[in-house]
Design a protein around this motif. Structure first.
Motif, PDB file in Angstrom:
ATOM      1  N   ASP A  53      -1.734   7.187   0.166  1.00  0.00           N
ATOM      2  CA  ASP A  53      -0.999   5.926   0.170  1.00  0.00           C
ATOM      3  C   ASP A  53      -1.285   5.054   1.391  1.00  0.00           C
ATOM      4  O   ASP A  53      -1.187   3.838   1.327  1.00  0.00           O
ATOM      5  N   ASP A  54      -1.636   5.682   2.519  1.00  0.00           N
ATOM      6  CA  ASP A  54      -1.882   4.896   3.726  1.00  0.00           C
ATOM      7  C   ASP A  54      -3.347   4.471   3.859  1.00  0.00           C
ATOM      8  O   ASP A  54      -3.749   3.918   4.872  1.00  0.00           O
ATOM      9  N   GLN A  55      -4.129   4.726   2.821  1.00  0.00           N
ATOM     10  CA  GLN A  55      -5.562   4.408   2.833  1.00  0.00           C
ATOM     11  C   GLN A  55      -5.878   3.316   1.812  1.00  0.00           C
ATOM     12  O   GLN A  55      -5.134   3.101   0.855  1.00  0.00           O
ATOM     13  N   ILE A  56      -7.011   2.656   2.034  1.00  0.00           N
ATOM     14  CA  ILE A  56      -7.569   1.681   1.095  1.00  0.00           C
ATOM     15  C   ILE A  56      -8.944   2.211   0.690  1.00  0.00           C
ATOM     16  O   ILE A  56      -9.675   2.754   1.517  1.00  0.00           O
ATOM     17  N   ALA A  57      -9.299   2.044  -0.561  1.00  0.00           N
ATOM     18  CA  ALA A  57     -10.638   2.413  -1.032  1.00  0.00           C
ATOM     19  C   ALA A  57     -11.288   1.178  -1.631  1.00  0.00           C
ATOM     20  O   ALA A  57     -10.633   0.365  -2.279  1.00  0.00           O
ATOM     21  N   THR A  58     -12.580   1.047  -1.400  1.00  0.00           N
ATOM     22  CA  THR A  58     -13.307  -0.098  -1.936  1.00  0.00           C
ATOM     23  C   THR A  58     -14.733   0.309  -2.268  1.00  0.00           C
ATOM     24  O   THR A  58     -15.294   1.208  -1.641  1.00  0.00           O
ATOM     25  N   VAL A  59     -15.310  -0.343  -3.258  1.00  0.00           N
ATOM     26  CA  VAL A  59     -16.719  -0.146  -3.592  1.00  0.00           C
ATOM     27  C   VAL A  59     -17.511  -1.219  -2.851  1.00  0.00           C
ATOM     28  O   VAL A  59     -17.229  -2.415  -2.977  1.00  0.00           O
ATOM     29  N   VAL A  60     -18.472  -0.788  -2.047  1.00  0.00           N
ATOM     30  CA  VAL A  60     -19.296  -1.687  -1.243  1.00  0.00           C
ATOM     31  C   VAL A  60     -20.660  -1.821  -1.901  1.00  0.00           C
ATOM     32  O   VAL A  60     -21.298  -0.815  -2.225  1.00  0.00           O
ATOM     33  N   THR A  61     -21.103  -3.047  -2.112  1.00  0.00           N
ATOM     34  CA  THR A  61     -22.429  -3.311  -2.672  1.00  0.00           C
ATOM     35  C   THR A  61     -23.285  -3.981  -1.612  1.00  0.00           C
ATOM     36  O   THR A  61     -22.884  -5.007  -1.050  1.00  0.00           O
ATOM     37  N   ALA A  62     -24.435  -3.403  -1.339  1.00  0.00           N
ATOM     38  CA  ALA A  62     -25.407  -4.001  -0.416  1.00  0.00           C
ATOM     39  C   ALA A  62     -26.445  -4.747  -1.239  1.00  0.00           C
ATOM     40  O   ALA A  62     -26.897  -4.266  -2.276  1.00  0.00           O
TER      41      ALA A  62
END
Length: 199
Positions: free
Chosen positions: A8-17
């Motif tokens: 809950d205290d984290q954020i997740a994201t998909v990173v595209t280069a």
């Protein structure tokens, strides 16, 4: 295939280069009342203030948590070019940071405008300037990354301007709103699941 839980205290994201391996053909610069102003050796506090204004809606926080010495080492490096986007009244309304520290490469480190300018065509003007500056002699690759926390149009915007995706990763990090690095109401489109800091 499965889902990976995120605390809950984290954020997740998909990173595209994305990258561009050839200098684009010259095109006329789009019209804009904005100007690009080079900041040579900017004051860290002034830099952070603009970084926050541009990036807070997208949870940009990396430069806000660096101490002055580390930040200054980056933004005062002669191979890192920091620019402010300035409106007719002289107010800083965006930023462009180009990083030439890797050989023959330019990273568009940070490219953005304040939210009030979104959807008004200024992004194309800023990208035109970014590409003109990035493709200095000796550069054979320009790259940038975006993520699912950025504006929903960011990935398409970069592709429209000639960047090609080449790598995707998942990044997780502590929600900067919970630590008070960003305001508790920053980026309301991204749910904050942890308990906000007590004041």
């Amino acid at each position: 295939m499965g889902l990976i839980p995120v605390a809950d205290d984290q954020i997740a994201t998909v990173v595209t280069a994305l990258e561009m391996l050839a200098k684009p053909l010259p095109r006329p610069l789009p019209d804009s009342p904005l100007r690009l102003v080079r900041w040579n050796a900017p004051d860290p506090a002034k830099y952070r203030a603009l970084f926050r204004r541009v990036g807070e809606p997208w949870l940009w926080f990396s430069r806000l948590v660096m101490d002055d010495a580390r930040l200054t080492a980056i933004i005062h490096d002669p191979e890192v070019w920091v620019h402010a986007v300035v409106d007719r009244g002289g107010i800083e309304v965006g930023m462009l940071e180009l990083d030439f520290r890797a050989e023959a490469t330019c990273e568009l480190g940070f490219v953005g405008l304040v939210p009030e300018l979104a959807g008004k065509g200024h992004g194309g003007w800023l990208m035109a300037h970014a590409l003109m500056l990035a493709w200095r002699p000796g550069v054979s690759r320009v790259w940038v990354h975006t993520c699912t926390l950025d504006s929903p149009g960011a990935l398409g915007f970069y592709r429209k301007h000639g960047f090609v995706p080449y790598k995707r990763t998942v990044e997780t990090f502590a929600d900067p709103r919970l630590a008070g690095v960003l305001a508790a109401d920053a980026a309301p489109q991204i749910p904050c699941l942890g308990a906000p800091p007590s004041r």
